[in-house]
Design a protein around this motif. Structure first.
Motif, PDB file in Angstrom:
ATOM      1  N   ASN A   1     -16.880 -61.628  30.227  1.00  0.00           N
ATOM      2  CA  ASN A   1     -16.395 -62.553  31.240  1.00  0.00           C
ATOM      3  C   ASN A   1     -15.335 -61.876  32.096  1.00  0.00           C
ATOM      4  OD1 ASN A   1     -16.083 -64.823  32.679  1.00  0.00           O
ATOM      5  ND2 ASN A   1     -15.068 -66.027  31.061  1.00  0.00           N
ATOM      6  N   LEU A   2     -15.788 -61.219  33.144  1.00  0.00           N
ATOM      7  CA  LEU A   2     -14.859 -60.484  34.003  1.00  0.00           C
ATOM      8  C   LEU A   2     -15.169 -60.772  35.460  1.00  0.00           C
ATOM      9  CD1 LEU A   2     -14.689 -56.973  32.312  1.00  0.00           C
ATOM     10  CD2 LEU A   2     -12.858 -58.643  32.498  1.00  0.00           C
ATOM     11  N   PRO A   3     -14.182 -60.648  36.328  1.00  0.00           N
ATOM     12  CA  PRO A   3     -14.442 -60.929  37.744  1.00  0.00           C
ATOM     13  C   PRO A   3     -15.383 -59.898  38.374  1.00  0.00           C
ATOM     14  CG  PRO A   3     -12.171 -60.192  37.417  1.00  0.00           C
ATOM     15  CD  PRO A   3     -12.766 -60.355  36.072  1.00  0.00           C
ATOM     16  N   GLU A   4     -15.973 -60.311  39.474  1.00  0.00           N
ATOM     17  CA  GLU A   4     -16.862 -59.437  40.222  1.00  0.00           C
ATOM     18  C   GLU A   4     -16.079 -58.366  40.969  1.00  0.00           C
ATOM     19  OE1 GLU A   4     -20.745 -61.633  42.060  1.00  0.00           O
ATOM     20  OE2 GLU A   4     -18.854 -61.799  43.120  1.00  0.00           O
ATOM     21  N   THR A   5     -16.686 -57.207  41.165  1.00  0.00           N
ATOM     22  CA  THR A   5     -16.104 -56.242  42.087  1.00  0.00           C
ATOM     23  C   THR A   5     -17.000 -56.181  43.314  1.00  0.00           C
ATOM     24  OG1 THR A   5     -17.218 -54.553  40.806  1.00  0.00           O
ATOM     25  CG2 THR A   5     -14.877 -54.793  40.438  1.00  0.00           C
ATOM     26  N   GLU A   6     -16.386 -56.108  44.492  1.00  0.00           N
ATOM     27  CA  GLU A   6     -17.158 -56.155  45.729  1.00  0.00           C
ATOM     28  C   GLU A   6     -17.065 -54.852  46.491  1.00  0.00           C
ATOM     29  OE1 GLU A   6     -16.154 -59.452  48.208  1.00  0.00           O
ATOM     30  OE2 GLU A   6     -17.816 -60.618  47.363  1.00  0.00           O
ATOM     31  N   MET A   7     -18.120 -54.507  47.171  1.00  0.00           N
ATOM     32  CA  MET A   7     -18.107 -53.297  47.983  1.00  0.00           C
ATOM     33  C   MET A   7     -18.934 -53.512  49.250  1.00  0.00           C
ATOM     34  SD  MET A   7     -19.112 -49.421  46.969  1.00  0.00           S
ATOM     35  CE  MET A   7     -20.802 -49.752  46.577  1.00  0.00           C
TER      36      MET A   7
END
Lengths: 407, 762
Positions: free
Chosen positions: B616-622
């Motif tokens: 359960n971890l936040p998304e990383t965006e690119m």
């Protein structure tokens, strides 16, 4: 593909709204709002203001003319140089386009204050746009070169390196002669760190000089306001920045007088904060006699204002100069004090020093052991705060026990 | 057994011998010596004589003579050929002749810089002269910095520090910039892709500052063997370089072996694990007291191999330390200790990622085992070069894993041997990178009208920055008009500067044992992950995402963990498109969100799946650029949803392995994603995106040469010996849902594309 469109997409930056430049009205330029003049020299032009304050002018309750009364003893203490001449002193403060160091930060306003025959002159150099920097620096450089000393607030790490960078970037150098530099922030910290919320100039001005500024512009807004001014040429807010800078320089002058008065008054002062601050200043100057004097006065005046740091500092001096009689009486006082619940460290320090003295100087291991044991018994009664001192003391104890046995 | 005997026994060992696809013997080389250049300062000659060096190798003399005559050069010679003297000699000569002279050394990492410092220091001490050499990097104490700026004759640093610590503060470095005679860029082949494109712009800024202070330094670059050293170095320094490659250093006889682990299941295309085979080989050498280096292609593999190998010395007191792991996440002190142990011979075996591929001095080892193709020809030679003695025999063995690229190389070793190394590609004019550095340059000194910086887009870009209120144009100059310090926000490397630290809480006294970059953290440090460090297993107990800290505790379990990454892709804009009735290909901007959702527990040695858990971890965006291709909607009806999905997955796997060939980039520099029905195109779609924020032009290149790409994919699938797909072509059967004739379905998809005549619409 259009570069602009591409960049807009890549750069995730807030789109800047174009300011309404329609309203640009020329009569809001700085020379229309602020009394001053445009100065021309071989590098171009810039805007300059000059105010002359009579020597009787009071700022923070201090007549500016009192700068002339600062004597060599005070200068020795405050600047480490007794030969400073108040008439060749330059008070300096800059307003810049940012706080980061590096060559992209520019001082767009440089204020200086100095004494003349019958007045305190406050002069401000202001660039109305980037291209005026060279001419501004050229004239500033001339006045800087003649200064014997410069007085600033945090100038050692900010204003002077920044100006130096500006001189080099504009191919003027060296920018400075080699003036003595008196950074009042460093002195303020010795006196008021931990006493007031912080040691920023406006805090000290309020707390020490009792000056309250009305409608002052907070320092952190200044860069953006200057950029806005460049866009609009509306100098309304710049007027405030100029007066902010002017107040800062007056504060520097008044503060220096206040410091010199503290030095002068050191034998009569009844203020613990002042005496402690002075003792630190003297320590910095390696004048340990005066440092001791200040601290002794402080301990005599208010022995029960716990101050571990001062006790440690005076103990070091006593030990170094062999004045164990004085040291012992001080240590005994704190060691035997009953109600030291809030300052256990003080008692431990004093007790340990006594034990060390007995062991190394008197070779009286038995008494030393007795002192250590007494301390351990005391600490064991202080379950929460006493524990952390025990391991160190236990070591000392077992060593002393061995020594006693051997004898 | 000695080396020759071991090699003989391997050759005659049936299990091993028959799986060697190529046995190459590289003959020994005689040294080519030259006399000292007559102009070289006598004190240098004396110091060299004292070290027993009476003559120079031919390339060292050429480098000296060219550099001294003011030519920018790039020295290209193999590992351990005495490359450092090529720049030490001209630089020391300049400083000895004029004590005001200054030089700047750039190394890609702090570790290399430290290493160089020590070497330089030895030479200088031997000469007994006053040449002050300092490192200047993030670890340099504040108190020492002033001395470095004022007095350092030779300043040793890295591109990042030059970018954010030196250039923006050039007024503090007047002594250096006014008297700069030489700039040395070592390991220049390391600066490929994004990093290289950034460096080229940092050098543009350096030229600008030097011009301001009236200096014009000579550049000395050093490179490992790549196909285009001249092109790369010229692009990086912005001027034509001359190549020095007349290598005069001797080398002993060397064998290069290509080894393909035996097939376990032909139908499924499963081979014996390359890790176990590498372990087996390494064991032979280490047991015979031959110092061995093993390269593995990921951190996890490194730790696994180190754990296995330690068992050689199991139970023998203190001996387990003879085998060490080495990789990027280790703290500098630990790494120095391992390097020392290798040089002294105390450590008999080291397992490393490509971190040791760079020129860190670990002495010459006798055997090198490369577990898995390192991704490029140049890297392979570089890693193989770690084994090699001036005299005596050495060996390097490439052990293939079952991935398509590995299988392609191992079954076509001549392709590998004949192909020159890859071209190192950079694009200094990449718009986002260029733009970043124009900001930094404007901060450093105002641009003047008519000034040149890279391509001719400067006026347009300055104008854009003026509109964005970053610059102000007054009287022919562009002034920085912002409170920001731009260099701080710009990282020269792909990943961000925000590292996660790993804290061991097994003992009451917590200690930091390592760090990992922001992008890898969710994969490696999610809660319950088994983190392997120095061969010890730790379980992550808590990941503090906001504070960037992972708390781990030592455990002893018989499994490791492998996290699944779910990637979502959104199209933001189409730049180029080309549509026909059946297919479409596009190039444009996309937003990638990556999310780790679950992990698998995998048993050690048997590698079976023994459990799973949620993350359960936040998304990383690119934000980046992508190339994508659409297939006809009818496919779903024709093949069925499941089979279409399998086909798209298989094709994605193949493309992901083929594309780096054309792009000359690392497999990790691009990513492939497929949608059975894309939200954006409404059709079956395969996306290939630049795995770099902003993109560096890979996807644009794929858009242009997409037919070559699909042709190669077709060849690879057709030539693979398996019946219905295997890990060496379209992927492991376990990835698919069990469709039949999958290879045919994929080939059908490829044929649709190859059959289409398309033209580009912009």
């Amino acid at each position: 593909m259009d570069i602009k469109k591409l960049l807009d997409k890549y750069q995730i930056r807030p789109q800047v709204k174009k300011e309404d430049t329609e309203n640009t009205v020329l009569d809001r330029e700085i020379d229309k709002l602020v009394p001053g003049k445009v100065v021309n020299n071989e590098h171009g032009s810039y805007f300059m203001t000059e105010n002359r304050y009579p020597l009787t002018y009071l700022y923070g309750g201090v007549p500016l003319g009192d700068l002339l009364d600062i004597d060599d003893v005070s200068f020795e203490c405050l600047a480490g140089n007794p030969y400073l001449d108040p008439r060749r002193m330059l008070f300096l403060d800059t307003e810049t386009t940012g706080l980061s160091s590096g060559t992209g930060t520019v001082a767009f306003l440089v204020g200086v204050g100095f004494l003349e025959e019958d007045c305190f002159v406050l002069r401000q150099y202001f660039m109305r746009d980037y291209h005026e920097e060279a001419s501004l620096l050229y004239d500033l450089g001339a006045i800087l070169k003649n200064a014997q000393s410069v007085v600033t607030y945090n100038g050692k790490s900010f204003d002077l390196p920044l100006l130096n960078a500006r001189f080099i970037a504009n191919r003027f150098r060296p920018g400075f002669g080699n003036p003595e530099h008196l950074d009042l922030l460093h002195i303020s910290r010795l006196f008021w760190k931990g006493v007031y919320e912080n040691c920023r100039l406006c805090t000290i001005e309020r707390e020490v000089l009792g000056e309250i500024r009305i409608e002052d512009i907070p320092g952190e807004q200044i860069p953006l306001e200057y950029f806005r001014y460049l866009d609009t040429k509306d100098a309304t807010v710049m007027k405030k920045v100029l007066s902010h800078n002017e107040s800062d320089i007056l504060t520097l002058a008044a503060l220096l007088v206040r410091f010199s008065r503290m030095v002068k008054n050191r034998f009569f002062s009844e203020e613990v904060v002042e005496l402690t601050g002075l003792s630190k200043l003297y320590e910095k100057r390696e004048n340990y006699d005066s440092m001791t004097e200040c601290l002794e006065r402080r301990f005599n005046l208010v022995p029960d204002a716990w101050d571990f740091d001062s006790l440690r500092r005076i103990s070091v001096i006593y030990k170094r100069t062999g004045r164990y009689d004085k040291a012992l009486s001080l240590w005994r006082y704190y060691f035997e004090k009953e109600d030291l619940d809030t300052a256990i460290g003080l008692k431990v320090y004093a007790g340990t020093e006594i034990a060390k003295y007995l062991e190394h100087k008197e070779r009286d291991y038995l008494s030393a052991l007795k002192t250590v044991n007494e301390l351990i018994v005391f600490l064991k009664s202080k379950r929460i705060f006493g524990q952390k001192y025990l391991p160190e003391l236990d070591k000392r104890k077992s060593r002393l026990e061995k020594l006693v046995k051997r004898r | 057994m000695n080396m020759v005997q071991i090699l003989d026994s391997l050759k005659n060992n049936q299990r091993f011998g028959e799986n060697i696809t190529k046995w190459v013997e590289i003959p020994e080389r005689e040294a080519v010596y030259c006399d000292f250049p007559s102009s070289m300062d006598q004190r240098i000659k004396d110091a060299l004589m004292k070290r027993g060096i009476k003559q120079l190798y031919s390339h060292q003399k050429s480098a000296f003579e060219k550099a001294v005559s003011g030519k920018d050069i790039v020295v290209v010679t193999p590992t351990a050929s005495g490359k450092t003297l090529c720049f030490h000699l001209p630089v020391l000569d300049a400083v000895l002749k004029d004590p005001d002279s200054r030089a700047l050394f750039l190394f890609p990492t702090k570790a290399l810089a430290q290493d160089q410092m020590l070497e330089l220091h030895d030479v200088i001490t031997e000469m007994g002269v006053d040449v002050k050499t300092y490192t200047y990097d993030g670890d340099t104490p504040q108190s020492a910095r002033k001395a470095v700026r004022q007095a350092g004759h030779i300043v040793v640093t890295n591109p990042d520090m030059l970018h954010s610590g030196i250039l923006p503060h050039h007024t503090k470095w007047t002594k250096l910039f006014e008297n700069l005679k030489y700039v040395v860029i070592d390991e220049i082949h390391h600066y490929r892709g994004v990093f290289g494109s950034h460096l080229a712009n940092v050098i543009r800024r350096l030229h600008r500052i030097c011009r301001f202070y009236g200096s014009d330094p000579v550049f000395i670059c050093c490179s490992a063997t790549i196909a285009n050293p001249k092109e790369l170095s010229s692009k990086i320094i912005g001027r034509e370089t001359e190549v020095v490659d007349n290598n005069g250093a001797p080398s002993g006889k060397k064998y290069l072996l290509f080894y393909n682990p035996p097939t376990v299941n032909k139908e499924l295309g499963i081979r014996k694990s390359s890790i176990k085979e590498a372990y087996y080989l390494a064991e032979q050498f280490i047991k015979n007291d031959i110092q061995t280096i093993i390269f593995a292609q990921s951190r996890v593999r490194v730790e696994l191999l180190a754990t296995y190998l330690k068992s050689i010395f199991f139970g023998r007191l203190q001996q387990e330390q003879k085998i060490r792991a080495y990789r990027g996440g280790y703290l500098p002190l630990l790494r120095r200790e391992i390097e020392r142990g290798l040089r002294s011979g105390e450590i008999r075996g080291v397992v490393s990622t490509n971190a040791l591929e760079l020129g860190i001095d670990i002495g010459a080892l006798e055997a090198c085992i490369i577990c898995g193709y390192p991704g490029s020809v140049a890297s392979t030679w570089q890693q193989a070069g770690r084994a090699g003695r001036r005299n005596g025999v050495s060996v390097a063995i490439l052990v293939a894993d079952s991935s398509p690229l590995n299988q392609y190389i191992i079954s076509n070793p001549d392709y590998f041997l004949q192909s020159k190394s890859e071209n190192a590609m950079i694009n200094p004019d990449n718009l986002t990178i260029l733009y970043s550095h124009i900001m930094c340059a404007a901060f450093e000194l105002p641009f003047e009208d008519g000034e040149v910086f890279g391509p001719n887009t400067l006026p347009e870009l300055l104008k854009y920055m003026e509109e964005a209120k970053l610059l102000r144009h007054v009287q022919n100059r562009w002034y920085w008009m912002s409170e920001q310090f731009p260099a701080n926000a710009i990282s020269l490397r792909t990943s961000t500067n925000e590292n996660f630290v790993i804290i061991d809480i097994s003992d009451p006294k917590h200690s930091v044992i390592g760090e990992t970059d922001w992008f890898s953290a969710p994969m490696l440090l999610h809660e319950e992950a088994i983190y392997i460090h120095e061969g010890n297993q730790y379980q992550v107990e808590k990941l503090d995402y906001t504070e960037k800290k992972a708390y781990v505790r030592r455990v002893d379990v018989d499994y490791y963990t492998d996290a699944n990454l779910a990637v979502d892709l959104k199209v933001l804009e189409v730049f180029k498109e080309d549509e026909s009735q059946t297919i479409g290909r596009y190039w444009g901007d996309v937003m990638i969100s990556a999310l780790v959702t679950m992990f698998k527990k995998i048993k050690l040695l048997t590698h079976e799946n023994i459990g799973a858990g949620h993350v359960n971890l936040p998304e990383t965006e690119m934000h980046t650029t992508a190339y994508w291709i659409t297939f006809p909607e009818e496919l779903e009806r024709e093949l069925g949803k499941e089979k279409l999905e399998d086909a798209l997955l298989g094709l994605s796997n193949v493309l992901g392995n083929c594309a780096p060939f054309y792009l000359m980039c690392d497999v990790k520099d691009i990513r492939v994603v497929y949608h059975v029905k894309s939200v954006f195109t409404q059709k079956p779609t395969i996306y290939i995106y630049d795995n770099v924020p902003g993109g560096v032009g890979f996807s644009e290149k794929l858009f242009t040469l997409h037919k070559n790409l699909y042709q190669m994919a077709k060849d690879l699938i057709q030539k693979c010996g398996c019946t219905n797909g295997c890990p060496s072509c379209i992927g492991a059967y376990t990835e698919f849902s069990g469709s039949e004739n999958l290879k045919d379905a994929i080939l059908a998809l490829i044929n649709i594309i190859l059959a289409e005549e398309t033209k580009t619409v912009e």
